[in-house]
Design an enzyme around this catalytic site. Structure first.
Site, short mmCIF file in Angstrom:
data_model
loop_
_atom_site.label_atom_id
_atom_site.label_comp_id
_atom_site.label_asym_id
_atom_site.label_seq_id
_atom_site.Cartn_x
_atom_site.Cartn_y
_atom_site.Cartn_z
N ASP A 189 25.82 82.94 39.20
CA ASP A 189 24.77 82.61 39.98
C ASP A 189 25.31 82.58 41.33
OD1 ASP A 189 21.82 81.76 40.96
OD2 ASP A 189 21.53 82.15 38.91
N ASP A 198 23.91 64.58 38.63
CA ASP A 198 23.29 64.77 37.48
C ASP A 198 24.13 65.94 36.81
OD1 ASP A 198 21.37 64.42 35.73
OD2 ASP A 198 19.79 65.63 36.61
N HIS A 227 19.51 78.34 43.53
CA HIS A 227 19.16 78.78 42.31
C HIS A 227 19.94 78.27 41.03
CE1 HIS A 227 18.28 82.48 39.59
NE2 HIS A 227 17.20 82.26 39.87
N ASN A 240 21.36 60.38 32.34
CA ASN A 240 21.78 59.27 33.38
C ASN A 240 20.84 58.86 34.09
OD1 ASN A 240 21.35 61.54 34.95
ND2 ASN A 240 23.43 62.30 34.91
N ASP A 333 6.98 96.72 36.30
CA ASP A 333 8.13 96.73 35.94
C ASP A 333 8.27 96.53 34.45
OD1 ASP A 333 10.84 97.75 36.48
OD2 ASP A 333 11.33 96.35 38.08
N SER A 399 13.78 83.62 35.74
CA SER A 399 15.18 82.75 35.93
C SER A 399 14.95 81.46 35.38
CB SER A 399 14.97 82.51 37.66
OG SER A 399 15.83 83.67 37.96
#
Ligand code: NAG
Ligand code: NAG
Ligand code: NAG
Ligand code: NAG
Length: 842
Positions: A189, A198, A227, A240, A333, A399
């Site tokens: 990515d 995290d 992203h 956590n 699409d 995504s």
């Protein structure tokens, strides 16, 4: 044998070889070159004045070279020059370092891929009240597992308290201690914030790299590099005090950065199987533009890299690829126009919203395996963001669905580490949960429900993990290819169509060691004045219909389909025996017409006898070039006019016991399922229905009025006699040539046909190379770069370098504009040059 052993040892050793030096495309040109196994990269480098950089990752026999930046293609020029000089007999046939080159590609930067995030519609924020029982259950689970992450209660995709049940159904998996331990997912990515509270404990640096800035750590650098971090959070955010948890919160997470700038095929190929023994799953929430007019796929190096990962990754079990289906549904699409999502090697994941409703953006296609949760219905995915302790409540689009799939597969891998890449697809098919939404749900041969919009349904972590524990592993992959079916007919406009079919016999599949179908691919050529008018359906012998291609209102391209390969997962579990029929339609009556040229069907699936099954060779650019080979399996091309509004296609067997049933006919169902179409029997077709003896060969050959078996015998004998005569002739010819050669060294090149030269050089080289004939090249300095053939005129060296037929054209880029919901990228890459090479795949 010993030689083979040596080379395979070497290639295993090379998997662990040192990484390539960082590329710098500002100062240097890079060449990806495939060499005959016995050729020496160092020798080639010395000859051409290139610097040898190293092996191209895990790609067998592929190497990387560099040279100071220059407009010429040094390698291609060298090959052309060698050919020219051999033609003029200025250079002999003896081994030349360039003879070992079987593939060369000068690297060009190409526009970045599109990220598949969609900004959720915040105006329509959900106002539903949580269900009290669900809230109690959620806090019980959190307590039992010790989850104190502050946004865990908001993470509805993990535990939904507003529309209970509409989540990934994972908490009982966690309670078994299955949390992704010992599994690594790699987020390919725009980077990954490894310093985030995290993510830092699960971050796996050894599986990570930045292919945009060519540094070791894939740190987000641009303002919109969020992203990848968000996707990583969905998979592996730790348990956590920061934000929420990932689905596989004890898995390792690595990052490979490719979306933050232009990259080359070489770098994308390296990225997509980076550290394939350490990374188990590659998460890819990006792809070609979702603009409803692009038709584009991975170029050859990237396809080879994916096949390499499938064959060698995870110790030979195969890397797991997960691709987001794409966000272009609102502009018609379809994920079959994207060569990444329609690859048989990737699991394509689409989206549903928190009400199990299809969100406006999520693309449908016959290659889509499954869906899972993402933005829509007034909410989005809540997860980790870039920053020490930053969260987002706005991650969305397909995504965000892809990484939920990745996390789920990580859990399945912890439960059952020996699953192969195909087992993961089977498990998805067998455990995905169909749900109560109108769509083109159809029961498949093996009793699963399939919809082009939702694949086999929604992922259920509990169901797939339970099934994984006892799953009987599949045997190796086999494949069967039909010959090229020549249609060469005009496609009628309107709601009719042109049909063509191919009969797969039990015998053909037995010969191919093929037991049952998993994937179907169909490679085809259509010339058309407006590509967006076309629709293609495939009907299997069991009557299952795959809508391979659907019309796209914005696709004005006049390129048609150029060796484009469509894929379908709708036929998992079919035997494959019988008539496969393809129907091509031009649904718009606008005077823009075209011709259906040819097609080739491939069945991929499980083999019969594992001990006999070979691995598939790496894909080649020329795999589909033999269009004109005359087949002995003539296509029955049919086209009969049925009155408009007529009955369903007659091709669908009406008496088949396992015939799929349309369960929930959808208002949005494509018209093809009920439309009339045209059928005609072509002159060349030798129909199997004819009462005369079957014709073993195409019609010009007489049948002698005897059975097919006898024909085979007769033609076989004739062939043997011909082969014998040819061998005799060749023997005498070679003997004579040998005598001549002893007196004239260069004679061999007099008999070489110029027209044959295109690949002749490389082929000759492979042979010479294999024979071990090698000549020490003399080292050259950089200044002699273009002097590899010192003394030749430059005119010849440069004449062939301007073809511009590289894999893509560089195009101007638009800036990423997240606010407007439009992602960066260039529509240009979708057209002409790139797509013709991009679409070819196996
Ligand atoms: C490439 O080299 C140039 C010139 O030496 C340098 O300015 C640039 O930072 C380098 N780029 C990378 C990515 O290393
Ligand atoms: C969800 O998980 C539970 C166990 O926690 C299981 O009983 C249920 O069947 C699962 N849902 C589906 C649709 O499989
Ligand atoms: C982790 O995976 C490796 C390689 O597959 C295996 O050897 C090891 O036993 C696994 N460890 C655990 C705790 O499952
Ligand atoms: C289709 O074939 C016809 C006849 O060969 C030809 O005239 C026409 O130009 C073709 N159409 C396209 C779009 O290529």
């Amino acid at each position: 044998m010993r030689v083979l052993g040596f080379w395979s040892l070497l290639s295993i050793a090379s998997l662990a070889a040192a990484h390539l030096p960082a590329r710098n495309y500002t100062t240097h040109d890079y060449y990806a070159i495939r060499l005959a196994p016995s050729s020496s990269p160092a020798e080639l480098a010395a000859h051409l004045g290139l610097e040898y950089e190293g092996e191209l990752g895990a790609l067998a026999d592929h190497y990387v070279f560099r040279a100071p930046k220059h407009t010429n293609d040094i390698v291609e020029d060298g090959i052309q020059e060698l050919k020219r000089r051999r033609r003029k007999r200025e250079v002999g046939s003896a081994y030349h370092p360039l003879d070992g080159v079987s593939f060369t590609q000068k690297q060009k930067l190409k526009p970045r891929h599109w990220k598949r995030s969609v900004i959720p519609d915040v105006q329509r924020a959900s106002t539903e009240a949580p269900v009290d029982d669900a809230i109690r259950a959620q806090s019980d689970v959190a307590r039992a597992l010790g989850i104190k992450d502050p946004i865990f209660p908001e993470q509805w995709h993990l535990f939904n308290v507003k529309t209970p049940g509409n989540d990934i159904n994972v908490t009982d998996v966690w309670l078994q201690g299955i949390t992704g331990k010992n599994v690594t997912a790699c987020i390919v990515d725009d980077g990954l914030d490894m310093d985030s509270d995290d993510l830092k404990d699960n971050f796996f640096a050894a599986g990570s790299y930045d292919f945009n800035d060519h540094v070791d750590l894939p740190r987000p650098m641009l303002s919109d590099d969020r992203h990848g971090t968000r996707c990583a959070g969905e998979v592996a955010a730790g348990k956590n005090n920061a934000c929420g948890v990932g689905i596989a919160y004890d898995s390792k997470i690595s990052g490979v950065r490719i979306l933050s700038g232009e990259i080359t095929d070489l770098d994308e190929a390296l990225a997509i199987n980076y550290e394939l023994q350490k990374n188990d799953i590659y998460s890819c929430s990006w792809g070609p533009p979702d603009d409803g007019k692009t038709m584009q796929g991975p170029h050859i190096l990237i396809r080879r890299a994916m096949v390499t990962a499938i064959q060698k990754g995870r110790g030979g079990l195969g890397s797991i690829y997960v691709f987001a289906a794409g966000n272009g549904a609102n502009v018609d699409d379809n994920c079959n126009f994207d060569g990444y999502t329609n690859s048989i090697y990737s699991i394509t994941v689409g989206a549903i919203d928190n009400h199990n409703v299809h969100p406006y953006y999520s693309e449908a296609c016959s290659a889509q395996l499954v869906v899972t949760y993402s933005s829509g219905g007034g909410d989005a995915i809540h997860t980790t963001d870039v920053g020490a302790n930053q969260c987002t409540s706005g991650h969305g689009g397909t995504s965000a669905a892809g990484p939920i799939g990745v996390g789920t597969f990580a859990l399945a891998l912890q439960a059952r580490p020996e699953l192969t890449w195909r087992d993961m697809q089977w498990l998805t098919v067998m455990t995905a949960v169909p749900f109560d939404q109108p769509s083109d749900w159809t029961k498949t041969t093996i009793g699963r429900m399939f919809s082009h919009q939702f694949g086999y349904g929604k992922l259920d972590a509990w169901a797939i993990v339970e099934a994984a524990k006892t799953w009987k592993l599949v045997k190796p992959q086999a494949w069967f290819s039909s010959p090229w079916m020549h249609v060469k007919k005009a496609i009628p406009e309107g709601d009719r169509g042109l049909a063509s079919s191919f009969e797969v016999t039990a015998d053909m599949l037995k010969k191919a060691n093929f037991e049952r179908v998993e994937h179907i691919t169909l490679t085809m050529n259509i010339e058309h004045q407006r590509r967006g008018d076309l629709m293609v359906d495939l009907i299997s012998p069991d009557g299952m219909v795959s809508h391979l291609s659907t019309a796209r209102r914005n696709d004005e391209s006049g390129e048609g389909y150029d060796d484009w390969t469509f894929m379908s997962v709708a036929h998992f579990g079919e035997k494959g025996i019988g008539e496969w029929k393809i129907i091509v339609k031009d649904i718009k009556e606008n005077g823009k017409t075209g011709n259906f040229t040819d097609w080739k069907l491939r069945l991929w699936g499980e083999c019969i006898d594992a001990s006999k099954q070979q691995l598939r060779p790496l894909p080649d650019e020329h795999d589909d070039d033999n269009h004109d080979v005359i087949s002995d399996h003539p296509a029955a091309t049919t086209s009969v006019t049925v009155p408009s509004g007529g009955a369903a296609p007659t091709a669908v067997p009406t008496d088949h016991p396992e015939r799929p049933v349309n369960q929930k006919p959808s208002s949005s169902a494509t018209p093809s399922s009920t439309a009339a179409f045209e059928t005609l029997i072509t002159a060349t077709s030798t129909s199997t229905a004819s009462s005369a003896p079957d014709n073993f060969l195409p019609s010009p050959f007489p049948t002698f009025g005897v059975s097919k078996r006898t024909q085979i015998w007769i033609y076989g004998s004739i062939a043997l006699i011909l082969i014998f005569c040819a061998s005799l002739a060749a023997y005498f010819y070679l003997a004579r040539r040998k005598r001549l050669r002893s007196s004239r060294d260069d004679y061999e090149f007099e008999v070489l046909d110029d027209a044959d030269d295109d690949e002749g050089g490389a082929r000759t080289g492979m042979l010479n190379g294999a024979a071990g004939a090698r000549r020490k090249g003399r080292a050259r300095r950089g200044g002699e770069l273009y002097d590899a053939f010192a003394g030749e005129s430059d005119e010849d060296l440069l004449s062939e370098s301007e073809d511009g037929d590289g894999p893509y054209r560089d195009q101007e880029e638009r800036d990423f504009d997240e606010k407007a919901g439009r992602n960066s990228g260039s529509e240009g890459e979708g057209s002409s040059a790139s797509e013709s090479s991009g679409g070819k795949r196996q």
